[in-house]
Design an enzyme around this catalytic site. Structure first.
Site, PDB file in Angstrom:
ATOM      1  N   HIS A  32       0.821  -1.215   0.000  1.00  0.00           N
ATOM      2  CA  HIS A  32       0.000   0.000   0.000  1.00  0.00           C
ATOM      3  C   HIS A  32       0.860   1.274   0.000  1.00  0.00           C
ATOM      4  CE1 HIS A  32      -4.080  -1.703   0.342  1.00  0.00           C
ATOM      5  NE2 HIS A  32      -3.444  -2.713   0.910  1.00  0.00           N
ATOM      6  N   SER A  65     -12.544 -16.477 -24.024  1.00  0.00           N
ATOM      7  CA  SER A  65     -11.824 -16.820 -22.799  1.00  0.00           C
ATOM      8  C   SER A  65     -11.803 -18.337 -22.632  1.00  0.00           C
ATOM      9  CB  SER A  65     -12.525 -16.189 -21.590  1.00  0.00           C
ATOM     10  OG  SER A  65     -12.144 -16.889 -20.426  1.00  0.00           O
ATOM     11  N   SER A 123      -3.692 -10.993 -11.214  1.00  0.00           N
ATOM     12  CA  SER A 123      -4.073 -11.545 -12.516  1.00  0.00           C
ATOM     13  C   SER A 123      -4.631 -10.433 -13.404  1.00  0.00           C
ATOM     14  CB  SER A 123      -5.095 -12.666 -12.348  1.00  0.00           C
ATOM     15  OG  SER A 123      -6.217 -12.196 -11.638  1.00  0.00           O
ATOM     16  N   GLU A 156      -7.474  -0.006 -15.165  1.00  0.00           N
ATOM     17  CA  GLU A 156      -7.970  -0.520 -13.874  1.00  0.00           C
ATOM     18  C   GLU A 156      -8.748   0.589 -13.139  1.00  0.00           C
ATOM     19  OE1 GLU A 156      -6.665  -3.788 -12.727  1.00  0.00           O
ATOM     20  OE2 GLU A 156      -8.138  -3.678 -11.124  1.00  0.00           O
ATOM     21  N   ASP A 168       1.668  -3.305  -9.538  1.00  0.00           N
ATOM     22  CA  ASP A 168       1.348  -4.590 -10.172  1.00  0.00           C
ATOM     23  C   ASP A 168       1.676  -4.575 -11.666  1.00  0.00           C
ATOM     24  OD1 ASP A 168       0.371  -4.957  -7.668  1.00  0.00           O
ATOM     25  OD2 ASP A 168      -1.734  -4.965  -8.239  1.00  0.00           O
TER      26      ASP A 168
HETATM   27  C1  GLA Z   1      -3.079  -3.963  -5.067  1.00  0.00           C
HETATM   28  C2  GLA Z   1      -2.855  -2.750  -5.965  1.00  0.00           C
HETATM   29  C3  GLA Z   1      -1.410  -2.265  -5.898  1.00  0.00           C
HETATM   30  C4  GLA Z   1      -0.937  -2.089  -4.466  1.00  0.00           C
HETATM   31  C5  GLA Z   1      -1.295  -3.308  -3.621  1.00  0.00           C
HETATM   32  C6  GLA Z   1      -1.005  -3.086  -2.163  1.00  0.00           C
HETATM   33  O1  GLA Z   1      -2.372  -5.059  -5.552  1.00  0.00           O
HETATM   34  O2  GLA Z   1      -3.195  -3.046  -7.285  1.00  0.00           O
HETATM   35  O3  GLA Z   1      -1.258  -1.081  -6.638  1.00  0.00           O
HETATM   36  O4  GLA Z   1      -1.457  -0.906  -3.920  1.00  0.00           O
HETATM   37  O5  GLA Z   1      -2.662  -3.670  -3.743  1.00  0.00           O
HETATM   38  O6  GLA Z   1       0.349  -2.921  -1.954  1.00  0.00           O
END
Ligand code: GLA
Length: 381
Positions: A32, A65, A123, A156, A168
């Protein structure tokens, strides 16, 4: 994985596709912190999404899919979000590219993967990165990786409704075999660290739960952090994010913010410090010290940031009594998903055999185990 994605593509569309993969990610420490312009330490893993694609000379996108055994089609000149449906990620990335001025043409696509959904292994980010990379390659847009990462993140935000940070998508695209990435989410500077674990494995333990409040609570945490920053700004106009604050400064605004906001900010400030300390420990090959930072991270996530859940806390607590586990903590957004554990290789079996029945008798759910290796980021298969 079921039938190879490419084979399914050829059967359905009678032509040769371009095939792209994009991996899921783990995060050793720094949770986070990404949307607070802090530090993270993720890596791409050996579980991935695969996208096979070819142009179809129409204005239609036709997608199948393999995992959901379901088709979806949309017109490139008029489409809207499909919240809660897998197609939203394809639509989201397509929309971002179009908005940036790239002329996406009609395409046929088949996709699938082996990243467990809802396990906190990203994912969705892997899928967005794979779709972006596939469209970029197929239509020769020459979009640099850094921009692709941002388009994937924006997809997203806008189409899935989660105000995620950059970690991510960055890890999925930029991963490097055998390495973790230390990323500064403010400057986007990063370094690869080799992760040498001759006697240890990275074991993920999946609670197999995802609590329904996960997405809304995620967005709420982001707001709470922002409240702390706003309060600090009153007397310190240069502060832009929690990255700019230390604990002493936080203390000076304690009476201006709620105890909850105080705790959220405290956790983030401490976690940023932990990532810096943990990467120094990793440099010195001090895995024991590194593991202690992981436990401290979990403690903060659970008590101050309040994004853990009984299942995750149980798994972490259980490992504290096993001296062959160096570190353990919840990973990703929280409220379910996996813990990440550094475990002595010779004791992997012992851990699984003891933690599984204990978890089952407490929660009535069988946890899953994934031993992961660190792999390269998004590319052509
Ligand atoms: C999710 C979000 C990331 C990050 C994590 C927590 O995976 O997509 O951007 O904030 O939570 O670290």
């Amino acid at each position: 994985m079921k039938k190879p994605i490419e084979t399914t593509f050829k059967e359905l569309f009678q032509k040769e596709p371009l095939t792209v993969y994009s991996p899921g990610r783990i995060n050793l420490i720094g949770e986070h912190t990404d949307y607070n312009e802090g530090f993270v330490m993720p890596a791409a893993i050996d579980k991935k999404m695969i996208v096979a694609i070819a142009a179809n000379r129409t204005r239609q996108a036709k997608v199948y899919s393999v995992d959901f055994e379901e088709e979806f089609a949309f017109n490139l000149d008029s489409f809207g979000p499909k919240k809660g449906h897998w197609a939203t990620y394809i639509i989201g990335v397509t929309a971002q590219l179009q908005q940036a001025g790239y002329a996406v043409q009609g395409f046929d696509m088949v996709f699938g993967g082996d990243i467990p959904v809802g396990a906190g292994l990203s994912s969705s980010a892997a899928f967005e990165a794979a779709v972006g990379f596939a469209l970029n390659t197929l239509f020769g847009f020459h979009i640099p990786n850094r921009s692709l990462i941002h388009y994937a993140q924006k997809a997203e935000h806008v189409f899935a409704g989660v105000q995620c940070g950059i970690m991510d998508q960055f890890a999925s695209v930029m991963g490097k075999k055998g390495h973790v990435i230390r990323l500064d989410c403010r400057s986007m500077d990063f370094q690869y660290f080799p992760l040498n674990l001759p006697n240890h494995s990275i074991l993920l333990i999946d609670t197999c739960v995802k609590h329904s409040l996960a997405d809304s609570a995620y967005n709420k945490r982001r707001q709470e952090c922002q409240e702390g920053v706003q309060a600090a700004k009153k007397n310190n106009p240069d502060i832009k994010s929690l990255r700019d604050m230390d604990l002493a400064l936080l203390d000076t605004i304690q009476s201006d913010i709620s105890p909850t906001v105080f705790n959220r900010c405290k956790y983030i400030i401490e976690e940023n410090n932990r990532v810096v300390a943990a990467s120094a420990l990793l440099d010195q090959n001090n895995l024991k010290g590194f593991g202690e930072k992981m436990y401290a991270s979990h403690e903060g996530l659970s008590k101050l940031y309040e994004v853990s859940c009984p299942e995750l806390d149980f798994l972490v607590d259980f490992t504290k009594e096993q001296d062959y586990v160096l570190g353990s903590r919840m990973m990703g957004g929280g409220f379910g998903g996996c813990t990440i554990n550094i475990v002595e290789k010779a004791k992997l079996k012992a851990l699984k055999e003891s933690i599984q029945p204990a978890f089952e008798s407490r929660f009535g759910v069988t946890p899953k185990f994934y031993e992961v290796s660190l792999e390269d980021g998004t590319g052509l298969l």
